[in-house]
Design an enzyme around this catalytic site. Sequence first.
Site, PDB file in Angstrom:
ATOM      1  N   ASP A 330       0.839  -1.298   0.213  1.00  0.00           N
ATOM      2  CA  ASP A 330       0.079  -0.130  -0.039  1.00  0.00           C
ATOM      3  C   ASP A 330       0.839   1.287  -0.078  1.00  0.00           C
ATOM      4  OD1 ASP A 330      -2.436  -1.394  -0.166  1.00  0.00           O
ATOM      5  OD2 ASP A 330      -2.770  -1.586   2.256  1.00  0.00           O
ATOM      6  N   TYR A 414      -9.926  -0.910   2.728  1.00  0.00           N
ATOM      7  CA  TYR A 414      -9.423  -0.734   3.991  1.00  0.00           C
ATOM      8  C   TYR A 414      -8.947   0.510   4.666  1.00  0.00           C
ATOM      9  CZ  TYR A 414      -8.195  -5.284   6.486  1.00  0.00           C
ATOM     10  OH  TYR A 414      -8.497  -6.376   7.273  1.00  0.00           O
TER      11      TYR A 414
END
Length: 695
Positions: A330, A414
Amino acid sequence: MSTEQVLTTPTVGVAKQLSVHPLSPLTRSEISTAAGLIKGLYPSKTDLQFKTITLEEPAKTHLAPYLDAEYHGHPTGRIDRKAFVNYYIRNTDKFHEAVVNLTQRRIDSHFRLGPNKHSPGDGEEVLMVEKVALEDEGVKAEIAKLQLPEGTVIISDPWIYGSDGIDDDRRMYQCFLYMRDPMNSSDADSNHYALPLAISPVIDAEQLKVIRIDLLPTGDDHTIKETEPYKIKPPNEYTPEHQELRTDLKPLNVIQPEGASFTATKTGETGEIIEWQKWSFRVGFNAREGMVLYDVRYDGRSLFYRLSLSDMSIPYADPRHPYHKKAAFDLGDVGAGVMANNLKLGCDCLGSIHYLSGLLSDSKGEPTPMENVICVHEQDNGIGWKHTNYRTGRAAVVRNRELVVQSIITVSNYEYILAFNFNQAGMIEYEVRATGILSTQPIDEGVDVPWGTVVHPGVLAAHHQHIFSLRVDPMIDGHNNRLVVDEVHPMPRNDFNPHGVGYVVEETVVQESCGLDLDFDVNRTFVIQNNAVRNPINGKPVAYKIYAPPFQKMVADPDSFHHKRAEFADHNIYVTKHRDGEIYAAGKYTNQSRGGEGVRAWANRRENVQDTDLVVYVQFGLQHVTRIEDFPVMPCEVIKVALKPVNFFDRNPAIDVPPSNQEFNRSTLVAEQHKQPAVSAVVGEKGEVCCSSKL
């Protein structure tokens, strides 16, 4: 939760010297200058796609003495401001890297990167990929086969393509399709992850076109079925208007009537120094790491040169195509700064809050403000220390006040709540709270698989890992430090230890860069020491200990791309000799990477790390075996790493914290009464000892 905030403003000052500090994030004019100098290399009509324009941090050999001189009020000299730049010539694979000297207005280095070096994604590009996927005629034709109700809204989630070594040299996105509740398609907040579809377009990121449409396996094997009419399933919403909310929760007010106990001092347009309870540090912000802390000191003593979340990897367990490539990095694939939330929009921080904003760049090289991406506030975290003298009934107790420096990132489905927590006893915790919505995929009715959990009718959430790497660049009373391994071992049973109860702590100095692991059977811990500075009471080296939680390291096979790419994920600890530019544990470029350029490779140089300038990478994480209770939104999973003083102070550094009492805390229950019978001995004038009982 019902809360009320009394928003008194923390003390915010402005430093007398407003020139740009070497560690301050780039200013608006600096971003524009860097982009302009790069554009000047090409004919005027050349279309450049900027990916990153960020601070190029000064060499440590220059910056470390600068910071020390600055802290002690001595002349610092000047350090040139520089920018690191990544860009493409748009719609090509010509990816470049440059360092621009902003002070001298020149380009110090500039080159085109080779094969398998790809940029991170960015917001503008991701939106374009979504649009391309949904407007493609082939994708529309597959969706039409579903025979969905009129007005149904389809959602595309672009994922970085990943790596498997099969025709994946060009930069691509893998899109996963979902739909809103077709019975309520106008609700933009509808939880589309409860309604996944088995259609997955692949997008060429250079040409921005669909190059393949994958159909997803929905059974318990690799079998792919042709698209069929969709059987409508119930929604599963998370927003409050769809719930029958509890009515018995009373308000909990966070009130600081005199304001916060910290101060924030601006240093120029983008820099900021925070001071609180003997702590001081500088806060930075960049596209990849998000918040970064520099020059961390306690009561004037140097502790950490630089602290940041270096990398994270989220590998998934489904072995079938195309899920076998699903492994998000990420930070490297997108960036914590790029994905940072505006924290004023939610109940993310409570009490007397100070917000810090950031400044990034867009694809045209223009400054992009990121408002309120870091919040600073105090919180009560229970009792800090306490003792009750049972002989007198007097209790001495202080509360554990903490300073929280927090950022929250949203990575599509998320959320990660990332925080540095400072306490009054000289400890720093790095805390990650994982929440948000599971990444879901379709599964046939009645099918169960061992690599995931069915969390809703027709919805599978594959198991996955969250593996983080915290980069710790220490300066424990100076920059020449060492890493020591502490283990607890029993003494041999002998005449000295006849009952077999004795045990000792054994220390081993790590001499070369390497990867190391925890062993809880011997209480193995890792300690960063300065061997040249000794505690005045016990003569031991001053140190900080790393408290890292256990976690299952990378499960994927060592020959897999997951394992090769996540170079940090196979050891609890990596220690390397400091080199400028070695910051990201998985390497500088993670998008469809091949591995071999991160912390594992650096550690394999086997360089001396004893009593020198070293860097420690602390790995931590969780094995997310998915549960139905994680859906439709996941309760926070909390993981913490602590950096705790060991023989650094001459006593408990929080001994001077004012005691906790009713007048100060305004609690509604009376303080405890605790007094027991006791016996004491008094030495008389002639040395005799008399005992007396107090009832």
